[in-house]
Design a protein around this motif. Structure first.
Motif, PDB file in Angstrom:
ATOM      1  N   ASP A   1       0.850  -1.191   0.000  1.00 22.07           N
ATOM      2  CA  ASP A   1       0.000   0.000   0.000  1.00 22.07           C
ATOM      3  C   ASP A   1       0.891   1.248   0.000  1.00 22.07           C
ATOM      4  N   SER A   2       0.765   2.073  -1.015  1.00 18.16           N
ATOM      5  CA  SER A   2       1.660   3.219  -1.179  1.00 18.16           C
ATOM      6  C   SER A   2       1.518   4.239  -0.041  1.00 18.16           C
ATOM      7  N   GLU A   3       0.293   4.497   0.400  1.00 20.13           N
ATOM      8  CA  GLU A   3       0.091   5.476   1.466  1.00 20.13           C
ATOM      9  C   GLU A   3       0.647   4.964   2.788  1.00 20.13           C
ATOM     10  N   TYR A   4       0.409   3.700   3.079  1.00 20.32           N
ATOM     11  CA  TYR A   4       0.930   3.105   4.311  1.00 20.32           C
ATOM     12  C   TYR A   4       2.455   3.122   4.304  1.00 20.32           C
ATOM     13  N   LYS A   5       3.054   2.727   3.190  1.00 16.30           N
ATOM     14  CA  LYS A   5       4.501   2.711   3.077  1.00 16.30           C
ATOM     15  C   LYS A   5       5.081   4.121   3.193  1.00 16.30           C
ATOM     16  N   ARG A   6       4.376   5.095   2.602  1.00 20.41           N
ATOM     17  CA  ARG A   6       4.846   6.480   2.658  1.00 20.41           C
ATOM     18  C   ARG A   6       4.915   6.978   4.098  1.00 20.41           C
ATOM     19  N   LEU A   7       3.878   6.707   4.879  1.00 19.40           N
ATOM     20  CA  LEU A   7       3.840   7.166   6.261  1.00 19.40           C
ATOM     21  C   LEU A   7       4.912   6.486   7.109  1.00 19.40           C
ATOM     22  N   ARG A   8       5.086   5.182   6.929  1.00 23.76           N
ATOM     23  CA  ARG A   8       6.108   4.478   7.697  1.00 23.76           C
ATOM     24  C   ARG A   8       7.508   4.950   7.305  1.00 23.76           C
ATOM     25  N   GLN A   9       7.734   5.208   6.018  1.00 20.97           N
ATOM     26  CA  GLN A   9       9.038   5.667   5.563  1.00 20.97           C
ATOM     27  C   GLN A   9       9.351   7.063   6.086  1.00 20.97           C
ATOM     28  N   LEU A  10       8.332   7.915   6.132  1.00 16.04           N
ATOM     29  CA  LEU A  10       8.531   9.244   6.701  1.00 16.04           C
ATOM     30  C   LEU A  10       8.887   9.148   8.185  1.00 16.04           C
ATOM     31  N   ALA A  11       8.237   8.228   8.866  1.00 14.03           N
ATOM     32  CA  ALA A  11       8.552   8.016  10.283  1.00 14.03           C
ATOM     33  C   ALA A  11       9.988   7.507  10.441  1.00 14.03           C
ATOM     34  N   ASP A  12      10.380   6.555   9.616  1.00 10.67           N
ATOM     35  CA  ASP A  12      11.738   6.015   9.700  1.00 10.67           C
ATOM     36  C   ASP A  12      12.775   7.098   9.425  1.00 10.67           C
ATOM     37  N   GLY A  13      12.481   7.966   8.444  1.00  6.93           N
ATOM     38  CA  GLY A  13      13.406   9.046   8.127  1.00  6.93           C
ATOM     39  C   GLY A  13      13.567  10.017   9.288  1.00  6.93           C
ATOM     40  N   ALA A  14      12.466  10.318   9.954  1.00  6.25           N
ATOM     41  CA  ALA A  14      12.523  11.222  11.106  1.00  6.25           C
ATOM     42  C   ALA A  14      13.288  10.583  12.261  1.00  6.25           C
ATOM     43  N   TYR A  15      13.099   9.277  12.460  1.00  6.73           N
ATOM     44  CA  TYR A  15      13.851   8.582  13.505  1.00  6.73           C
ATOM     45  C   TYR A  15      15.352   8.618  13.212  1.00  6.73           C
ATOM     46  N   THR A  16      15.724   8.466  11.943  1.00 12.99           N
ATOM     47  CA  THR A  16      17.139   8.518  11.566  1.00 12.99           C
ATOM     48  C   THR A  16      17.724   9.895  11.860  1.00 12.99           C
ATOM     49  N   LYS A  17      16.984  10.947  11.516  1.00 13.81           N
ATOM     50  CA  LYS A  17      17.441  12.310  11.798  1.00 13.81           C
ATOM     51  C   LYS A  17      17.557  12.532  13.295  1.00 13.81           C
ATOM     52  N   ARG A  18      16.600  11.989  14.031  1.00 11.01           N
ATOM     53  CA  ARG A  18      16.634  12.139  15.486  1.00 11.01           C
ATOM     54  C   ARG A  18      17.881  11.484  16.077  1.00 11.01           C
ATOM     55  N   GLN A  19      18.220  10.297  15.568  1.00 10.93           N
ATOM     56  CA  GLN A  19      19.403   9.613  16.065  1.00 10.93           C
ATOM     57  C   GLN A  19      20.668  10.406  15.760  1.00 10.93           C
TER      58      GLN A  19
END
Length: 272
Positions: free
Chosen positions: A24-42
């Motif tokens: 699902d493109s929308e589901y994947k988009r939201l999870r990927q955005l979350a992962d990207g933010a977690y990476t920046k946070r780290q």
């Protein structure tokens, strides 16, 4: 819905519809955005720690605040993904079932404990939990099912796999008792502390309540050597910054709390 009907529906999950939302493109988009933010946070957290070690506490604080902002962004996107997948998957759920496909394990446990609390309060006999078979999990190992079983074990809820479908776990609610916090705990508190356990689960036979408290107090008073002092300072700084995250995320938690409770109320009304 009968167990046979739930089993039939469970079988359809992997045949006709992607309830895991793996494509699902929308589901994947939201999870990927979350992962990207977690990476920046780290990255920001590491930079903050480095600045702190170098004695630049002002820069360390600035970077720490930016890290908290990224954590807030990550939580927001994960909450949106959880709401999206839960809403999509449970639109066709009956009043005595809940579908946890596509949720992270903590999300699944938190939403399920609220659903169980509602079921116990309404004197429901059982709840069919669609946990999946782990087909989309890493190495094909199921994660949601063990997480649900762990939640049940904490409060001694009898549960068993539907003999007609390994992706459905049946939880018996009749005469069950669960902590009152299950109905009210916000997600940040749950994610940090895990599911609430009954009081007796902490109490070994023959041990008074005062003894564990004293042991805990002793563990909180270590003797630091001089070379350990700076490390202790940094740990204390990191902990104090992390404690502020719950307040920053409260509005996002309220969003998914409202979503979960609306859907649970919708399920309950089907019984009326």
């Amino acid at each position: 819905m009968s167990l046979a009907a739930v089993a039939d529906r469970g079988a359809l999950l992997s045949q006709q519809r992607d309830y895991n939302h793996a494509t699902d493109s929308e589901y994947k988009r939201l999870r990927q955005l979350a992962d990207g933010a977690y990476t920046k946070r780290q990255q920001l957290s590491q930079q903050s720690q480095k600045a702190f070690k170098n004695g630049d506490k002002g820069q360390a604080h600035t970077l720490s605040e930016k890290a908290k902002e990224q954590l807030s962004v990550a939580e927001k996107y994960n909450m949106q993904a959880a709401e999206y997948v839960f809403t999509q998957n449970n639109a066709d759920s009956d009043s005595n079932e809940i579908d946890l496909h596509g949720l992270y394990t903590k999300e699944a446990q938190w939403i399920l404990q609220k659903r169980i609390a509602v079921g116990v309060s309404n004197h429901e006999s059982s709840l069919e939990v669609i946990v999946g078979k782990g087909l989309h999990s890493a190495n094909g190992i199921a994660k949601i099912k063990p997480a649900v079983e762990e939640l049940c074990q904490q409060v001694h809820l009898r549960n068993y796999v539907d003999p007609k479908n390994a992706g459905v776990l049946v939880i018996e609610l009749q005469n069950a008792q669960v902590p009152s916090s299950w109905a009210t705990m916000d997600y940040s508190t749950f994610a940090h502390n895990g599911p609430s356990k009954p009081a007796q689960a902490y109490q070994p036979h023959g041990v008074s309540q005062q003894q564990p408290h004293n042991n805990y107090a002793q563990q909180q008073q270590p003797q630091y050597k001089p070379q350990q002092y700076q490390q202790h300072q940094q740990q204390h700084y990191n902990q104090s910054q992390g404690q502020n995250n719950n307040a920053n995320n409260s509005s996002q938690n309220n969003d998914i709390i409202n979503m979960a409770m609306k859907l649970l109320c919708m399920c309950v009304r089907k019984n009326l």
